[in-house]
Design a protein around this motif. Structure first.
Motif, PDB file in Angstrom:
ATOM      1  N   GLU A   1       0.821  -1.198   0.000  1.00  0.00           N
ATOM      2  CA  GLU A   1       0.000   0.000   0.000  1.00  0.00           C
ATOM      3  C   GLU A   1       0.864   1.261   0.000  1.00  0.00           C
ATOM      4  O   GLU A   1       0.539   2.262  -0.661  1.00  0.00           O
ATOM      5  CB  GLU A   1      -0.925   0.001   1.209  1.00  0.00           C
ATOM      6  N   HIS A   2       1.968   1.215   0.747  1.00  0.00           N
ATOM      7  CA  HIS A   2       2.841   2.389   0.815  1.00  0.00           C
ATOM      8  C   HIS A   2       3.517   2.645  -0.528  1.00  0.00           C
ATOM      9  O   HIS A   2       3.623   3.804  -0.965  1.00  0.00           O
ATOM     10  CB  HIS A   2       3.889   2.180   1.910  1.00  0.00           C
ATOM     11  N   LEU A   3       3.970   1.598  -1.198  1.00  0.00           N
ATOM     12  CA  LEU A   3       4.587   1.780  -2.515  1.00  0.00           C
ATOM     13  C   LEU A   3       3.574   2.313  -3.525  1.00  0.00           C
ATOM     14  O   LEU A   3       3.911   3.143  -4.376  1.00  0.00           O
ATOM     15  CB  LEU A   3       5.176   0.448  -2.998  1.00  0.00           C
ATOM     16  N   GLU A   4       2.337   1.838  -3.425  1.00  0.00           N
ATOM     17  CA  GLU A   4       1.298   2.355  -4.316  1.00  0.00           C
ATOM     18  C   GLU A   4       1.062   3.841  -4.072  1.00  0.00           C
ATOM     19  O   GLU A   4       0.856   4.615  -5.015  1.00  0.00           O
ATOM     20  CB  GLU A   4       0.000   1.574  -4.111  1.00  0.00           C
TER      21      GLU A   4
ATOM     22  N   LEU B   1      13.010   8.385  -0.024  1.00  0.00           N
ATOM     23  CA  LEU B   1      11.652   7.840   0.017  1.00  0.00           C
ATOM     24  C   LEU B   1      11.257   7.710   1.489  1.00  0.00           C
ATOM     25  O   LEU B   1      11.914   7.030   2.261  1.00  0.00           O
ATOM     26  CB  LEU B   1      11.589   6.462  -0.660  1.00  0.00           C
ATOM     27  N   ARG B   2      10.193   8.381   1.865  1.00  0.00           N
ATOM     28  CA  ARG B   2       9.798   8.352   3.276  1.00  0.00           C
ATOM     29  C   ARG B   2       9.319   6.963   3.681  1.00  0.00           C
ATOM     30  O   ARG B   2       8.774   6.206   2.877  1.00  0.00           O
ATOM     31  CB  ARG B   2       8.707   9.382   3.555  1.00  0.00           C
ATOM     32  N   ALA B   3       9.548   6.625   4.920  1.00  0.00           N
ATOM     33  CA  ALA B   3       9.155   5.325   5.453  1.00  0.00           C
ATOM     34  C   ALA B   3       7.641   5.268   5.647  1.00  0.00           C
ATOM     35  O   ALA B   3       6.975   6.293   5.796  1.00  0.00           O
ATOM     36  CB  ALA B   3       9.851   5.081   6.789  1.00  0.00           C
ATOM     37  N   PRO B   4       7.074   4.050   5.648  1.00  0.00           N
ATOM     38  CA  PRO B   4       5.648   3.926   5.953  1.00  0.00           C
ATOM     39  C   PRO B   4       5.365   4.469   7.354  1.00  0.00           C
ATOM     40  O   PRO B   4       6.215   4.380   8.246  1.00  0.00           O
ATOM     41  CB  PRO B   4       5.398   2.415   5.892  1.00  0.00           C
TER      42      PRO B   4
END
Length: 531
Positions: A32-35, A112-115
């Motif tokens: 979900e985070h990558l999306e 890239l920010r972390a989830p």
């Protein structure tokens, strides 16, 4: 330490425990985070960003084996960090090991920010009345000490028609408490009369009816339901109330259920007592779902009609002439816990203490089917104690009514709650000192401050009795279990049910060991004490 394919999860968990680490599923919700990151990049104008966005979206659709990753945290150096800091470290490990379909590493993309760490909203709701003042006073004190009431509201539901309840609200309840004055239920006078301790005012049934409607007093994602005869004994937040998937922990045990008639009427499993641990944290939406289920089972026009029928139907499987007593209560915790276990099991993290009947023990009354899967039988930390049935010399007693020595009734209850609050604080102090010794850190000032922050300012701190170590020595004697083990007293609170039943270890490859749970809690308490 990460693993992807060389060891399966049970093997990895076992090895992690043997090396003194703490197992966890490393990154949840990666797909979900990558999306989300892909969608954000798609809105940027640069062609490169769009290309990367497509690669991220493609990657998110081909990662079932990587979501979640499993990892082993190396004790204090990792666990002493905040959840956000731990998440950031895991994210850096993750992006360094995963490549995009085009061959580039995630690290090549840039920052890239972390989830995000799981955060949610919870409302603590308690049904009570003015007559329970001797229980509310220590409960409210434990809430002040351990519940994050500045961000998670506390609601106490009282009787609208009771002038004494209005007195209670006006003079005793603290400012952080929200009071809901509830009108008498429809059909109250037509309910079957249930008595307990000589009372026939239907107060127990009214409280149960009220608990089915707790969602009307909160707009949070979750509701933590708690009885008045309970006490928090540790700090509380998302880490202890929810699992890594954001599912509430719900505990239960076999051979303990008292309120089985209502479960039989509703056709629900009756082998697990879900009142064994509090607070019970439910999705707010499931209160309405449970009411609708009961309405349908009772073939009623609305829930009020269904509840009216329930108060009478609980006798349908009883012998002729049986009178209503407390076990015929349409218990909300029992019905809702059993309903969710049967129909919404995937929405919660279950911890069922599955016991076999012991010959000659009279209160173990029912036989049970096959035990549930082992992942539903893992121990969990209890954040509060339920004092309605408290273990004393191997016997379950009601502290509100029983006399022990020179103390009796409300005096006995109040003294026990004061004692247990001190056990909780001294347990935190002891854990901080243990960490200080293991890590060669001077944590004595921090440890002693736990008691100073909680208690009043003594006029003379020079007396022996007021020293934290002397004070703690008066309550921190070990607890002897019936099965022969001896536990530190605060561990008996965290891993016990009412001081009479206690968790046992389950297979190491599938469940955390009690030693691991306690080590985690010790660092958790240390982190909170530093705030």
């Amino acid at each position: 330490m990460f693993v992807r394919s060389e060891l399966d999860e049970p093997q990895f968990r076992t090895r992690c425990f043997e090396r003194g680490g703490h197992f966890r599923r490393g990154l949840l919700g990666v797909n979900e985070h990558l999306e989300l990151l892909a969608a954000e990049m798609a809105n940027e104008s640069e062609d490169t960003a769009s290309d990367v966005s497509r690669e991220l979206a493609d990657l998110s659709g081909h990662m079932p084996a990587l979501d979640p990753w499993i990892c082993c945290l190396s004790g204090f150096p990792c666990l002493s960090r905040s959840p956000e800091e731990i998440n950031a470290v895991l994210w850096q490990r993750f992006i360094g090991r995963v490549s995009l379909p085009g061959g580039n590493s995630l690290q090549d993309i840039g920052e890239l920010r972390a989830p995000p760490v799981f955060r949610t909203t919870v409302t603590l709701v308690i049904r009570s009345y003015a007559g329970a003042l001797q229980m509310l006073i220590p409960l409210l004190r434990s809430i002040e000490l351990f519940w994050p009431h500045s961000r998670w509201p506390v609601v106490i539901v009282l009787d609208a028609e009771s002038i004494e309840d209005h007195w209670l609200s006006a003079t005793v309840l603290p400012k952080y408490v929200r009071v809901a004055f509830e009108k008498a239920p429809l059909h109250l006078q037509s309910w079957a009369s249930l008595s307990r301790g000589g009372s026939k005012t239907k107060g127990w049934q009214r409280a149960a009816w009220s608990q089915f409607h707790f969602d009307q007093y909160a707009d949070s994602d979750f509701i933590a339901q708690m009885d008045a005869d309970t006490l928090f004994h540790t700090w509380v937040d998302e880490e202890l109330l929810f699992d890594g998937h954001g599912r509430p922990h719900v505990a239960g045990m076999t051979y303990s259920a008292d309120f089985t008639p209502v479960l039989r009427v509703l056709g629900l499993p009756e082998d697990i007592d879900f009142m064994s641990s509090q607070p019970m944290v439910f999705h707010r939406r499931h209160f309405e779902t449970t009411r609708n289920f009961i309405k349908q089972r009772m073939r009623a026009s609305d829930f009020d009609d269904a509840f009216l029928q329930l108060t009478h139907a609980v006798l349908q499987n009883e012998s002729a002439g049986t009178s209503l007593d407390i076990r015929h209560l349409p218990c909300h915790q029992c019905a809702t816990g059993s309903f969710l276990w049967e129909y919404h099991r995937e929405d919660y993290a279950w911890h069922i203490l599955w016991r076999s009947r012991l010959p000659g023990v009279k209160y173990l009354r029912w036989s049970h089917p096959k035990a549930p899967q082992v992942q539903h039988r893992c121990p969990a930390l209890n954040v509060a104690s339920h004092l309605g049935c408290w273990g004393h010399a191997g016997e379950c007693i009601d502290l509100r009514q029983r006399k022990i020595g020179t103390a009796q009734g409300s005096q006995l209850y109040l003294l026990k709650t004061v004692e247990l609050l001190l056990v909780a604080l001294c347990g935190i102090r002891q854990s901080i000192l243990k960490i200080g010794q293991e890590q060669s850190m001077d944590l004595m000032p921090l440890a002693d401050e736990v008691l100073h922050f909680a208690g009043a300012n003594a006029l003379s701190m020079d007396t022996e009795a007021n020293r934290p170590d002397e004070l703690c020595s008066t309550v921190m004697h070990d607890t002897g279990l019936v099965r022969g083990e001896v536990w530190p007293r605060h561990q008996a609170l965290l891993l016990g049910f009412g001081n009479i039943t206690f968790w046992t270890d389950q297979p190491a490859g599938f469940c955390p060991m009690r030693e691991e749970l306690m080590a985690y809690w010790e660092v958790y308490a240390y982190r909170h004490a530093r705030r």
